[in-house]
Design an enzyme around this catalytic site. Structure first.
Site, mmCIF file in Angstrom:
data_model
loop_
_atom_site.group_PDB
_atom_site.id
_atom_site.type_symbol
_atom_site.label_atom_id
_atom_site.label_comp_id
_atom_site.label_asym_id
_atom_site.label_seq_id
_atom_site.Cartn_x
_atom_site.Cartn_y
_atom_site.Cartn_z
ATOM 1 N N SER A 3 1.135 -1.447 0.135
ATOM 2 C CA SER A 3 -0.036 0.176 0.082
ATOM 3 C C SER A 3 0.640 1.659 -0.208
ATOM 4 O O SER A 3 2.717 1.597 0.841
ATOM 5 C CB SER A 3 -1.212 -0.040 1.055
ATOM 6 O OG SER A 3 -0.400 0.446 2.537
ATOM 7 N N ASP A 4 0.610 2.883 -0.555
ATOM 8 C CA ASP A 4 1.352 3.697 -0.255
ATOM 9 C C ASP A 4 1.333 3.857 1.307
ATOM 10 O O ASP A 4 0.473 3.327 2.148
ATOM 11 C CB ASP A 4 0.406 4.686 -0.954
ATOM 12 C CG ASP A 4 1.911 5.618 -0.746
ATOM 13 O OD1 ASP A 4 2.390 5.599 -0.190
ATOM 14 O OD2 ASP A 4 1.420 6.508 -1.918
ATOM 15 N N TYR A 5 1.683 4.946 1.893
ATOM 16 C CA TYR A 5 2.036 5.051 3.787
ATOM 17 C C TYR A 5 0.230 5.572 4.215
ATOM 18 O O TYR A 5 -0.006 6.289 3.804
ATOM 19 C CB TYR A 5 2.983 6.377 3.461
ATOM 20 C CG TYR A 5 3.483 6.671 4.869
ATOM 21 C CD1 TYR A 5 4.710 6.396 4.469
ATOM 22 C CD2 TYR A 5 2.673 6.797 6.115
ATOM 23 C CE1 TYR A 5 5.698 6.628 6.224
ATOM 24 C CE2 TYR A 5 3.440 6.939 7.864
ATOM 25 C CZ TYR A 5 4.712 6.760 7.993
ATOM 26 O OH TYR A 5 5.917 6.996 8.324
#
Ligand code: BGC
Length: 767
Positions: A289-291
């Site tokens: 995932s992104d952050y």
């Protein structure tokens, strides 16, 4: 109709040979022996141990507010699979030792970092590297980054960013290759080849992570993280191809995007993460995932609690939770209550283990530590290469036309030079955003390099900062104007702050020079001395005033550690500029999103004078603005040189092709060729661009689309013939039935120096 299959025959730097190699780059992500080892390991793992492989810590500081003050204990207990932002052989080895020696199953960690345009040797920002139109340079720069990063324990980079970006308000445009899917695909594959090398288990190779899947660059109104609406056709035709090219080149990981796509957050989007990526493309790698974006399903509005956010993401096909801390908290419970099948966790863990095996971490988990302590020196060969890339990334936008003679290159008559502007001597800003472990101390600024050059030639340099990047304070103007008045030529180093204006969360609603730099430019230009404007920015700025009043404009982007020497070499003509824009440069912000490969509309404004308001109905009822031309200030593919290139008329091997034959490959491709001549008196490099248009198709296609390019080095007076082939890859597209196919069409082909110039010919694609 995308990026493979263009065959070029000239004897020039072989950027396409490396592009074609992309298909065969070995990847150990489909190795049956590795799969057996994973199966055996998974059989011994508890549910918690499998979940640990889906857990990625980005913040491993022990300071106040850190969510993981106990990250060492968690590692020893086998609760975490990967880390980010920990670098150095000793530091990563110490943590790795806990994972490998203390945790029950001895599973190694993998250490990640955003190595975006270099690790210690910082290269020009990605948008600048794309402006070289040379994938082989990008591949070599990425290989250097891989070597430097891996020597400090990093085996996973969150790069390349391959988001198509068509709106200059979006600050992350700087991280990608620009607006075009064909060029973007070539660059995407080049980064992957460079990072991953010939073998992933080479200790000097690092895993690529292609991001942000998908549509992130189409953020509504250019505002970062904003929602995205893209039709399936446009998604397949424009936004997906660079991701597909990277996957075909063997990329081992992908990162999901922050945005929602047609109402569904990209991090829990089954259609993109599973249907397209796994079922259609057979992607074997891991998706992170992104952050924190797993948890962002809550503000997006598709979950009201973390548990639902975790369930939706894992069921959509998202393997690893980057600092969202949702998988670590909820996955075990979700499996125990039957809300998530254990097989989904097994699959995610398998993919993470697959990349660790492929990187060779099970057999060689540690990084060789340097014999001597202290900061390693920059490798001179890497620095030299950073200069070459920077020189090739500069785009000469204007040189002389309409304001007297061309001021560039600077000639022997130039004795006194005024250097003015907040970016002339600002080392940290030259590194751009995402500088990994780059140091401002490694940067040679324009002022430093120019001082040496001018002193060596017996000339005089007058420096005045003039103003800050973003201020209303103008008390430096007088000194700048005074310096300007005493000089033969004025170099103005103006532009953006890379951290605050040109990166993540750095969208701009205004695209001019920030602060009072425009006023400074006008005050200095009013002296009547010739001005060369050097623009440092991570996006195309709107330079409409400068394009009229300033004799020369050089787009320098953020050039990296060798900013100064590369610029000085270019300004004095040691090298001729050869970069070309990969983004359309707007006249005003109201034109955004602005891109060359737009559809034609039913009321195109062809033949209408758009430089003034409409005067009658004939001029009015067109797709136009009443107060601004439609055209960009400088178009996609544009860039000048110190020499001139001419193009011969095109030659085509046929005037008719068969769509059926192209689809079943019984129809030989069309050969299109032209001769390009260096008609000037200096050596130079030209990027030859090929565009097509198809009319009469089941779905409307762009007015022009890039389907080939080639770089030619030409001595004065020299000519070279360049030949492209147009086959199924170039002439097919996603049609009304969402099939990738060639359809009957009336076709036009252009070969030329930019998206708005060139020689043209027509041909027919019959049934
Ligand atoms: C960015 C990603 C980056 C990640 C690293 C995020 O904020 O969007 O591009 O890779 O941080 O943790």
């Amino acid at each position: 109709m995308r990026w493979l299959g263009v065959l070029l025959l000239v004897v020039a730097p072989a950027c396409f040979s490396s592009l074609l190699r992309a298909q065969t780059a070995p990847s150990r992500l489909d190795d049956p022996i590795i799969e057996q080892r994973i199966t055996k390991l998974l059989a011994q793992m508890t549910l918690e141990e499998k979940i640990a492989q889906t857990v990625h810590f980005a913040d491993s500081s022990t300071g106040p507010g850190s969510p993981h003050t106990d990250y060492r204990e968690q590692t020893a207990e086998g609760h975490v699979g990967s880390f980010e932002n920990i670098t150095g052989a000793a530091e990563t080895n110490a943590l790795q030792k806990l994972a490998v020696e203390k945790s029950r199953l001895h599973i190694p960690l993998v250490f990640a970092l955003d190595v975006i345009h270099g690790y210690r040797t910082v290269f020009p920002v990605p948008l600048a590297m794309a402006s070289t139109w040379d994938p082989s340079l990008v591949e070599q720069a990425s290989r250097i980054a891989a070597k430097e990063a891996s020597s400090e324990g990093i085996r996973w980079t969150f790069s390349p960013m391959v988001d198509i970006a068509r709106d200059a308000r979006w600050g992350r445009m700087v991280e990608g290759a620009g607006e075009d899917p064909y060029l973007g695909s070539a660059m995407a594959a080049a980064y992957v080849r460079g990072y991953q090398g010939a073998r992933l288990d080479d200790p000097q190779s690092i895993l690529a992570c292609v991001k942000h899947f998908v549509g992130y660059g189409a953020a509504e109104a250019g505002r970062d993280y904003n929602s995205v609406e893209i039709s399936e056709h446009t998604l397949r035709q424009i936004y997906l191809p660079p991701f597909h090219a990277a996957v075909e080149a063997g990329a081992g990981s992908l990162m999901s995007a922050f945005n929602s796509l047609n109402g569904i957050p990209a991090t829990s989007n089954w259609f993109t993460l599973t249907h397209i990526l796994r079922q259609e493309w057979k992607f074997p790698g891991v998706v992170i995932s992104d952050y924190g974006s797993v948890a962002e399903a809550i503000p997006h509005g598709i979950a009201i609690d973390g548990k639902t956010a975790a369930r939706k993401a894992i069921l959509a096909g998202l393997d690893v939770d980057l600092e969202g801390n949702m998988y670590s908290r909820y996955l075990a419970d979700l499996v125990r209550t039957g809300a998530v099948p254990e097989a989904a966790v097994d699959q995610a863990a398998r993919r993470m283990l697959r990349i660790k095996f492929a990187l060779g971490l099970f057999d060689h988990p540690y990084t060789a530590e340097p014999a001597s302590s202290g900061k390693p020196q920059l490798d001179p060969a890497h620095v030299e290469f950073a200069r070459t890339v920077a020189e090739r990334s500069f785009v000469l936008l204007k040189n002389g036309e309409n304001v007297g003679k061309s001021p560039l290159p600077l000639g022997p008559d130039v004795h006194t030079i005024a250097l003015i502007g907040p970016l002339a001597d600002s080392a940290p800003d030259m590194l751009g955003p995402w500088r990994a472990r780059g140091n401002a101390a490694d940067v040679v600024t324009l002022r430093t390099a120019l001082t040496s050059r001018v002193q060596a030639g017996g000339g005089q340099l007058l420096y005045a900062k003039g103003t800050e990047i973003l201020t209303a304070e103008d008390n430096g103007f007088a000194e700048a104007v005074a310096a300007a008045k005493q000089s033969d030529v004025i170099l103005m180093a103006l532009g953006e702050d890379p951290q605050w204006m040109s990166a993540e969360a750095a969208s701009r609603a205004h695209l001019g020079l920030p602060g009072n730099q425009q006023q400074l430019l006008e005050a200095v230009a009013a002296t009547g001395r010739p001005v060369v404007l050097i623009v440092f920015s991570g996006r195309p700025l709107s330079l409409t005033w400068a394009a009229i009043h300033v004799p020369a404009i050089l787009q320098a982007w953020f050039p990296g550690v060798q900013a100064g020497p590369a610029l000085v070499g270019t300004l004095f003509g040691d090298v001729s500029p050869s970069g070309k824009l990969t983004v359309s440069m707007p006249r005003s912000v109201g034109q955004e999103p602005l891109y060359y490969d737009h559809l034609n509309t039913g009321r195109p404004a062809d033949g209408i004078d758009l430089t003034r308001p409409p005067r009658n109905d004939v001029e009015k009822y067109h797709s136009r603005y009443v107060d601004e031309p439609n055209a960009p200030l400088f178009p996609f593919g544009y860039g000048l040189s110190y020499t001139k290139f001419t193009y011969s008329p095109l030659e085509l091997s046929a005037s008719q092709l068969s769509a059926r034959g192209l689809n079943d490959k019984t129809q030989p491709p069309l050969h299109v060729s032209a001769t390009v001549r260096n008609a000037g008196s200096r050596a130079g490099e030209e990027t030859v661009e090929l565009y097509i248009r198809l009319r009469g198709t089941s779905i409307a296609l762009p007015v022009k689309q890039l389907e080939g390019f080639r770089k030619l080095a030409l001595a004065p007076g020299e000519s070279k013939r360049v030949e492209f082939t147009l086959g199924r890859d170039e002439l097919s597209f996603w049609n009304i039935d969402m099939q990738n196919t060639v359809e009957p069409a009336a076709a036009t082909v252009w070969i030329g120096p930019s998206s708005t110039e060139g020689e043209t010919a027509d041909f027919i694609i019959e049934q």
